[in-house]
Design a protein around this motif. Structure first.
Motif, short mmCIF file in Angstrom:
data_model
loop_
_atom_site.label_atom_id
_atom_site.label_comp_id
_atom_site.label_asym_id
_atom_site.label_seq_id
_atom_site.Cartn_x
_atom_site.Cartn_y
_atom_site.Cartn_z
N MET A 1 0.80 -1.22 0.00
CA MET A 1 0.00 0.00 0.00
C MET A 1 0.84 1.27 0.00
SD MET A 1 -2.99 -1.26 -0.13
CE MET A 1 -3.99 0.19 0.14
N GLY A 2 2.13 1.15 -0.17
CA GLY A 2 3.00 2.33 -0.16
C GLY A 2 2.82 3.18 -1.40
N THR A 3 2.36 4.43 -1.22
CA THR A 3 2.10 5.30 -2.36
C THR A 3 3.40 5.80 -2.98
OG1 THR A 3 1.84 7.15 -0.80
CG2 THR A 3 -0.16 6.03 -1.54
N GLN A 4 4.36 6.20 -2.17
CA GLN A 4 5.64 6.65 -2.71
C GLN A 4 6.31 5.54 -3.54
OE1 GLN A 4 5.29 10.18 -2.10
NE2 GLN A 4 7.50 9.94 -2.05
N THR A 5 6.11 4.32 -3.06
CA THR A 5 6.72 3.17 -3.74
C THR A 5 6.05 2.90 -5.07
OG1 THR A 5 7.32 2.15 -1.63
CG2 THR A 5 7.21 0.71 -3.55
N HIS A 6 4.73 2.78 -5.06
CA HIS A 6 4.03 2.32 -6.26
C HIS A 6 3.72 3.42 -7.25
CE1 HIS A 6 3.89 -1.69 -4.68
NE2 HIS A 6 3.39 -1.25 -3.54
N LEU A 7 3.91 4.67 -6.82
CA LEU A 7 3.86 5.77 -7.78
C LEU A 7 5.25 6.09 -8.31
CD1 LEU A 7 1.25 8.14 -6.05
CD2 LEU A 7 0.91 6.64 -8.02
N GLU A 8 6.21 5.25 -7.93
CA GLU A 8 7.57 5.28 -8.46
C GLU A 8 8.32 6.57 -8.14
OE1 GLU A 8 7.90 4.03 -12.49
OE2 GLU A 8 6.46 2.40 -12.27
N ILE B 1 10.26 6.62 -5.30
CA ILE B 1 11.49 6.16 -4.64
C ILE B 1 12.43 5.56 -5.67
CG2 ILE B 1 12.45 4.64 -2.87
CD1 ILE B 1 9.79 4.70 -1.44
N PRO B 2 13.62 6.13 -5.83
CA PRO B 2 14.58 5.58 -6.78
C PRO B 2 15.29 4.36 -6.20
CG PRO B 2 15.52 7.47 -5.68
CD PRO B 2 14.10 7.33 -5.16
N GLU B 3 15.77 3.49 -7.06
CA GLU B 3 16.53 2.30 -6.62
C GLU B 3 15.82 1.59 -5.46
OE1 GLU B 3 18.99 1.49 -8.45
OE2 GLU B 3 19.23 3.38 -9.53
N ARG B 4 14.51 1.46 -5.60
CA ARG B 4 13.72 0.98 -4.46
C ARG B 4 13.88 -0.51 -4.18
NH1 ARG B 4 10.51 2.55 -8.58
NH2 ARG B 4 9.12 1.03 -9.58
N THR B 5 14.44 -1.28 -5.11
CA THR B 5 14.67 -2.69 -4.84
C THR B 5 16.08 -2.95 -4.33
OG1 THR B 5 15.37 -3.16 -7.11
CG2 THR B 5 13.02 -3.38 -6.62
N THR B 6 16.95 -1.96 -4.42
CA THR B 6 18.35 -2.16 -4.03
C THR B 6 18.71 -1.27 -2.84
OG1 THR B 6 19.00 -0.61 -5.79
CG2 THR B 6 19.05 -2.95 -6.31
N ASP B 7 19.41 -0.16 -3.11
CA ASP B 7 19.93 0.66 -2.01
C ASP B 7 18.84 1.30 -1.16
OD1 ASP B 7 22.37 -0.01 -3.00
OD2 ASP B 7 22.82 1.93 -3.90
N PHE B 8 17.68 1.59 -1.76
CA PHE B 8 16.64 2.33 -1.02
C PHE B 8 15.47 1.45 -0.62
CE2 PHE B 8 19.11 5.73 -2.71
CZ PHE B 8 18.91 6.81 -1.88
N ILE B 9 15.70 0.16 -0.46
CA ILE B 9 14.61 -0.73 -0.07
C ILE B 9 14.12 -0.44 1.35
CG2 ILE B 9 16.03 -2.60 0.88
CD1 ILE B 9 14.10 -4.56 -0.59
N PHE B 10 14.98 0.14 2.18
CA PHE B 10 14.56 0.50 3.54
C PHE B 10 13.44 1.54 3.51
CE2 PHE B 10 15.21 3.09 7.47
CZ PHE B 10 14.80 2.12 8.38
N SER B 11 13.44 2.42 2.52
CA SER B 11 12.36 3.41 2.38
C SER B 11 11.03 2.73 2.13
CB SER B 11 12.68 4.38 1.23
OG SER B 11 13.90 5.03 1.42
N VAL B 12 11.05 1.71 1.27
CA VAL B 12 9.83 0.95 0.97
C VAL B 12 9.33 0.26 2.23
CG1 VAL B 12 8.87 -0.94 -0.40
CG2 VAL B 12 10.62 0.56 -1.39
N TYR B 13 10.24 -0.38 2.94
CA TYR B 13 9.87 -1.09 4.17
C TYR B 13 9.29 -0.11 5.20
CZ TYR B 13 10.39 -3.81 8.46
OH TYR B 13 10.16 -4.44 9.65
N SER B 14 9.94 1.03 5.38
CA SER B 14 9.49 2.01 6.38
C SER B 14 8.11 2.55 6.04
CB SER B 14 10.50 3.16 6.48
OG SER B 14 11.76 2.70 6.90
N GLU B 15 7.86 2.82 4.76
CA GLU B 15 6.56 3.37 4.37
C GLU B 15 5.44 2.36 4.63
OE1 GLU B 15 4.47 5.63 0.57
OE2 GLU B 15 6.03 4.12 0.20
#
Length: 369
Positions: free
Chosen positions: A248-255, A257-271
């Motif tokens: 349900m992460g809006t920042q994630t699925h509206l793209e 967050i850059p590099e969201r599967t690698t270096d910035f995956i913590f942002s996805v998890y936190s959201e």
């Protein structure tokens, strides 16, 4: 009269006892959290989850092999592995493949990144070095150890690959520190480092300076260099206490967050999992580091203590630097979140480190029995 076959468990058991139960459980939980998060982060990247499961399998095999190798064998291979690693780094500087302005890869029939070897080869070499000089640790011993560290780290930073170079420097420093480096020397090094900052700034690449400036004020270039960190901190803050929920992460699925599967995956998890999820994740990393330090404290020789301590602190450095850069308190240096970020090379390196810890723990038990 036919011989009765032993039960299946008795056949499998000798191959499983190499794993440390507590460490294996912690790694399983971290990898599970990582796969769940990657599924959400990589919905627009078909095949990412399947590829990561393959990477986990390869890392598991490497970990199992390392857990079966005795510390005595590791001791014998320390110098050859270090020598090969430095030789390959020199070859990269002379004949390496250039991608996106960086010369980090070497074609030896297959394309390899030798800097990854040094993350384990560096603490292995320095642990061997101090083991051979146990009881004879003088200032010149630490000076030579620093030279052994500076040469490969300098070659890596020159590529340029600041993130990996810092990780190699940290891995070697932990060994030197655990070997008994004086606090007076540490204070002197800190003062010297602070005094040399203007020189360091002058030799940094433009993109490295920009990353430091974006740490200070990312809003100065919100649609350019500061975009990554601004969107990342928005995602982390918008998760609140309980998070928006898995998928349900809006920042994630509206793209955003850059590099969201690698270096910035913590942002996805936190959201998606919020502050509570972050506390659970921090607890898992603390348990990982705590288990590693317990193995370190119980290691029977100086070599195994130094090696186990350095590997454990490498896990800490990965997690601290990644969470720090994603949260906006450290510059972006391209360090993955351990056992969670997508990618095979880092995961295999971390699996190798975990396998060495298990080997040290297992052979301590064998010595005691």
């Amino acid at each position: 009269m036919s011989l009765q076959r032993p039960p299946l468990w008795q056949i499998i058991k000798p191959h499983l006892v190499v794993f440390d139960g507590a460490l294996s459980l912690i790694l399983f939980l971290l990898l599970s959290v990582g796969i769940v998060t990657l599924y959400s982060a990589g919905m627009n990247f078909p095949g990412r989850v399947e590829d990561q499961l393959r990477n986990i399998l390869i890392a598991f095999i490497v970990m199992w092999i390392a857990a079966n190798v005795s510390p005595q064998t590791l001791l014998r291979f320390a110098v050859p592995v270090y020598t090969v690693g430095v030789t390959l780094l020199i070859a990269v500087a002379l004949f390496g493949i250039v991608k996106k302005g960086s010369r980090r890869w070497l074609n030896i029939g297959m394309v390899v990144q030798p800097s990854e070897i040094m993350k384990i080869a560096m603490p292995l070499m320095l642990a061997w070095y101090f083991q051979k000089r146990e009881g004879l640790l003088r200032w010149h011993v630490f000076l030579i150890a620093c030279l052994l560290l500076i040469v490969p780290a300098g070659l890596i930073i020159r590529q340029p690959d600041l993130g990996t170079g810092l990780l190699v420097l940290a891995a070697g420093f932990y060994v030197i520190f655990f070997a008994g480096l004086s606090w007076k020397v540490l204070v002197g090094l800190a003062i010297a480092g602070a005094a040399s900052l203007p020189v360091v700034w002058s030799v940094m690449h433009d993109y490295q300076r920009q990353r430091v400036m974006m740490l200070i004020d990312p809003t100065s270039d919100p649609l350019g260099k500061g975009f990554h960190i601004i969107q990342s901190t928005i995602a982390i803050g918008s998760g609140g206490i309980t998070g928006k929920g898995w998928l349900m992460g809006t920042q994630t699925h509206l793209e955003f967050i850059p590099e969201r599967t690698t270096d910035f995956i913590f942002s996805v998890y936190s959201e998606e999992f919020g502050l509570i999820g972050n506390l659970v994740l921090l607890l898992l990393y603390l348990l990982l580091i705590g288990r590693g330090m317990l193995i370190t404290a119980n290691a029977p020789t100086l070599f195994t203590r130094l090696l186990a301590g350095a590997i454990t602190m490498i896990f800490f450095t990965y997690a601290f630097v990644n969470m720090g850069m994603v949260s906006g308190i450290l510059p972006v240096v391209g360090v993955p979140l351990p056992f969670m970020s997508y990618g095979g090379t880092a995961l295999v390196t971390l699996g190798l480190g975990a396998g060495i810890l298990m080997s040290i723990q297992r052979h301590r038990k064998l010595v005691q029995t």
